[in-house]
Design a protein around this motif. Structure first.
Motif, PDB file in Angstrom:
ATOM      1  N   GLU A  42     -19.223 -21.353  -6.571  1.00 15.05           N
ATOM      2  CA  GLU A  42     -19.393 -20.533  -5.375  1.00 15.05           C
ATOM      3  C   GLU A  42     -19.297 -19.063  -5.760  1.00 15.05           C
ATOM      4  O   GLU A  42     -18.745 -18.713  -6.803  1.00 15.05           O
ATOM      5  N   GLY A  43     -19.829 -18.182  -4.895  1.00 17.00           N
ATOM      6  CA  GLY A  43     -19.648 -16.766  -5.117  1.00 17.00           C
ATOM      7  C   GLY A  43     -18.257 -16.327  -4.720  1.00 17.00           C
ATOM      8  O   GLY A  43     -17.555 -17.027  -3.976  1.00 17.00           O
ATOM      9  N   PRO A  44     -17.808 -15.181  -5.204  1.00 19.75           N
ATOM     10  CA  PRO A  44     -16.490 -14.662  -4.814  1.00 19.75           C
ATOM     11  C   PRO A  44     -16.412 -14.418  -3.311  1.00 19.75           C
ATOM     12  O   PRO A  44     -17.396 -14.024  -2.688  1.00 19.75           O
ATOM     13  N   THR A  45     -15.241 -14.642  -2.761  1.00 18.19           N
ATOM     14  CA  THR A  45     -14.991 -14.430  -1.339  1.00 18.19           C
ATOM     15  C   THR A  45     -13.946 -13.351  -1.173  1.00 18.19           C
ATOM     16  O   THR A  45     -12.885 -13.410  -1.793  1.00 18.19           O
ATOM     17  N   PHE A  46     -14.234 -12.373  -0.316  1.00 19.15           N
ATOM     18  CA  PHE A  46     -13.308 -11.266  -0.085  1.00 19.15           C
ATOM     19  C   PHE A  46     -12.012 -11.768   0.542  1.00 19.15           C
ATOM     20  O   PHE A  46     -12.021 -12.590   1.464  1.00 19.15           O
ATOM     21  N   LEU A  47     -10.887 -11.255   0.028  1.00 17.50           N
ATOM     22  CA  LEU A  47      -9.573 -11.616   0.566  1.00 17.50           C
ATOM     23  C   LEU A  47      -8.950 -10.463   1.341  1.00 17.50           C
ATOM     24  O   LEU A  47      -8.636 -10.575   2.517  1.00 17.50           O
ATOM     25  N   ILE A  48      -8.738  -9.371   0.640  1.00 16.07           N
ATOM     26  CA  ILE A  48      -7.996  -8.267   1.222  1.00 16.07           C
ATOM     27  C   ILE A  48      -8.281  -7.014   0.412  1.00 16.07           C
ATOM     28  O   ILE A  48      -8.633  -7.091  -0.764  1.00 16.07           O
ATOM     29  N   SER A  49      -8.142  -5.856   1.058  1.00 13.96           N
ATOM     30  CA  SER A  49      -8.385  -4.595   0.362  1.00 13.96           C
ATOM     31  C   SER A  49      -7.293  -3.600   0.710  1.00 13.96           C
ATOM     32  O   SER A  49      -6.520  -3.793   1.659  1.00 13.96           O
ATOM     33  N   ILE A  50      -7.259  -2.512  -0.044  1.00 12.92           N
ATOM     34  CA  ILE A  50      -6.311  -1.446   0.228  1.00 12.92           C
ATOM     35  C   ILE A  50      -6.891  -0.125  -0.237  1.00 12.92           C
ATOM     36  O   ILE A  50      -7.513  -0.044  -1.311  1.00 12.92           O
ATOM     37  N   SER A  51      -6.701   0.884   0.570  1.00 14.37           N
ATOM     38  CA  SER A  51      -7.119   2.232   0.219  1.00 14.37           C
ATOM     39  C   SER A  51      -5.971   2.928  -0.485  1.00 14.37           C
ATOM     40  O   SER A  51      -4.807   2.613  -0.270  1.00 14.37           O
ATOM     41  N   SER A  52      -6.290   3.926  -1.284  1.00 15.81           N
ATOM     42  CA  SER A  52      -5.257   4.618  -2.046  1.00 15.81           C
ATOM     43  C   SER A  52      -4.320   5.449  -1.168  1.00 15.81           C
ATOM     44  O   SER A  52      -3.303   5.929  -1.646  1.00 15.81           O
ATOM     45  N   ILE A  53      -4.672   5.610   0.107  1.00 11.27           N
ATOM     46  CA  ILE A  53      -3.773   6.360   0.990  1.00 11.27           C
ATOM     47  C   ILE A  53      -2.642   5.476   1.506  1.00 11.27           C
ATOM     48  O   ILE A  53      -1.718   5.953   2.164  1.00 11.27           O
ATOM     49  N   LYS A  54      -2.732   4.173   1.203  1.00  9.22           N
ATOM     50  CA  LYS A  54      -1.693   3.241   1.614  1.00  9.22           C
ATOM     51  C   LYS A  54      -0.986   2.679   0.377  1.00  9.22           C
ATOM     52  O   LYS A  54      -1.511   2.751  -0.739  1.00  9.22           O
ATOM     53  N   ASP A  55       0.178   2.087   0.593  1.00  7.83           N
ATOM     54  CA  ASP A  55       0.818   1.398  -0.515  1.00  7.83           C
ATOM     55  C   ASP A  55       1.011  -0.087  -0.226  1.00  7.83           C
ATOM     56  O   ASP A  55       1.487  -0.837  -1.081  1.00  7.83           O
ATOM     57  N   LYS A  56       0.607  -0.504   0.966  1.00 11.29           N
ATOM     58  CA  LYS A  56       0.754  -1.913   1.326  1.00 11.29           C
ATOM     59  C   LYS A  56      -0.249  -2.263   2.411  1.00 11.29           C
ATOM     60  O   LYS A  56      -0.512  -1.468   3.321  1.00 11.29           O
ATOM     61  N   ASN A  57      -0.790  -3.474   2.310  1.00 13.85           N
ATOM     62  CA  ASN A  57      -1.668  -3.980   3.357  1.00 13.85           C
ATOM     63  C   ASN A  57      -1.446  -5.484   3.477  1.00 13.85           C
ATOM     64  O   ASN A  57      -1.398  -6.186   2.473  1.00 13.85           O
ATOM     65  N   GLU A  58      -1.295  -5.952   4.714  1.00 17.92           N
ATOM     66  CA  GLU A  58      -1.021  -7.373   4.945  1.00 17.92           C
ATOM     67  C   GLU A  58      -2.110  -8.016   5.765  1.00 17.92           C
ATOM     68  O   GLU A  58      -2.674  -7.395   6.675  1.00 17.92           O
ATOM     69  N   ASP A  59      -2.363  -9.276   5.453  1.00 23.27           N
ATOM     70  CA  ASP A  59      -3.288 -10.059   6.255  1.00 23.27           C
ATOM     71  C   ASP A  59      -2.846 -11.512   6.165  1.00 23.27           C
ATOM     72  O   ASP A  59      -3.170 -12.217   5.220  1.00 23.27           O
ATOM     73  N   GLY A  60      -2.072 -11.915   7.145  1.00 18.82           N
ATOM     74  CA  GLY A  60      -1.578 -13.287   7.151  1.00 18.82           C
ATOM     75  C   GLY A  60      -0.670 -13.551   5.974  1.00 18.82           C
ATOM     76  O   GLY A  60       0.330 -12.863   5.772  1.00 18.82           O
ATOM     77  N   ARG A  61      -1.019 -14.552   5.189  1.00 18.47           N
ATOM     78  CA  ARG A  61      -0.182 -14.908   4.034  1.00 18.47           C
ATOM     79  C   ARG A  61      -0.411 -13.982   2.832  1.00 18.47           C
ATOM     80  O   ARG A  61       0.293 -14.110   1.824  1.00 18.47           O
ATOM     81  N   PHE A  62      -1.358 -13.105   2.939  1.00 20.04           N
ATOM     82  CA  PHE A  62      -1.733 -12.255   1.806  1.00 20.04           C
ATOM     83  C   PHE A  62      -1.270 -10.818   2.016  1.00 20.04           C
ATOM     84  O   PHE A  62      -1.498 -10.231   3.074  1.00 20.04           O
TER      85      PHE A  62
END
Lengths: 113, 113
Positions: A42-62
């Motif tokens: 399969e092709g890669p599937t996007f999970l989560i991202s973060i911009s350099s202006i942040k130090d943390k990003n949450e999405d459910g279990r990730f």
């Protein structure tokens, strides 16, 4: 010159525990970071991202953590599930408005029941 | 909403031949990027097209080329194939606006004999 490195080729954790995948980068121009998951054939599937202006990003279990001074980011999966078993790629770019991503070599995560 | 579609899924060529791979992006997506995945080099960026113009280019020889049509569909071509061109070629699309998330197709597996 590998600008994005995932030094652990593989990781094995028990179901229910935390999985921590690590990624280092060298290019100071990178300001947008992403994690992708890939299953075989399969092709890669996007999970989560973060911009350099942040130090943390949450999405459910990730959750992704970014330490700009150390040029290091990590992906935490809590709790880990057997269906999370896959190859995880860290990627970086200069700007979020681009199709040019620099990928790490990937870490194979195995979650044991 | 249909995903990114790549054709053909599998193909076998011999050294010296050329190959054309096709990618249909998600409807409404104007950016199409191409990546090469090999066991040794991981995922490497080839090029990105946005509104029929090449916007970014990776470090690949001139044998690798691409184009984008007015309907955002894209093709990539590899001429004078070499054994080392055997790889999974992945296409990804995005809106091209802020967000940076790429949606990948399942890839075209090229084997060069």
């Amino acid at each position: 010159d590998q600008q994005v490195k995932q030094n652990s080729p593989s990781l094995s954790v028990q179901e229910g525990r935390i999985s921590i995948l690590n990624c280092d980068y060298t290019n100071s121009m990178f300001d947008y970071f992403l994690w992708y998951k890939k299953y075989p054939a399969e092709g890669p599937t996007f999970l989560i991202s973060i911009s350099s202006i942040k130090d943390k990003n949450e999405d459910g279990r990730f959750t992704v953590f970014l330490n700009k001074s150390a040029k290091h980011l990590s992906l935490h999966i809590v709790p880990s599930q057997p269906g999370d078993s896959a190859v995880y790629f860290c990627a970086a770019s200069s700007g979020s408005n681009t199709g040019k991503l620099i990928f790490g070599q990937g870490t194979t995560l195995q979650v044991k029941p | 909403k249909a995903g990114v579609t790549q054709t053909p899924r599998y193909l076998i060529k011999t050294r010296g031949q050329q190959v054309t791979l096709s990618c249909s992006p998600i409807s409404g997506h104007r950016s199409v990027s191409w990546y090469q995945q090999t066991p040794g080099q991981g995922l490497q960026f080839l090029f990105e097209y946005f509104s029929e113009t090449q916007r970014n280019k990776g470090n690949f020889p001139g044998r690798f080329s691409g184009r984008q049509f007015s309907n955002s569909r894209s093709e990539m071509n590899v001429s004078t194939l070499e054994l080392g061109d055997s790889a999974l070629y992945l296409c990804a699309s995005s809106q091209g606006a802020l967000g940076g998330e790429l949606f990948f197709g399942e890839g075209s597996r090229l084997t060069v004999l």
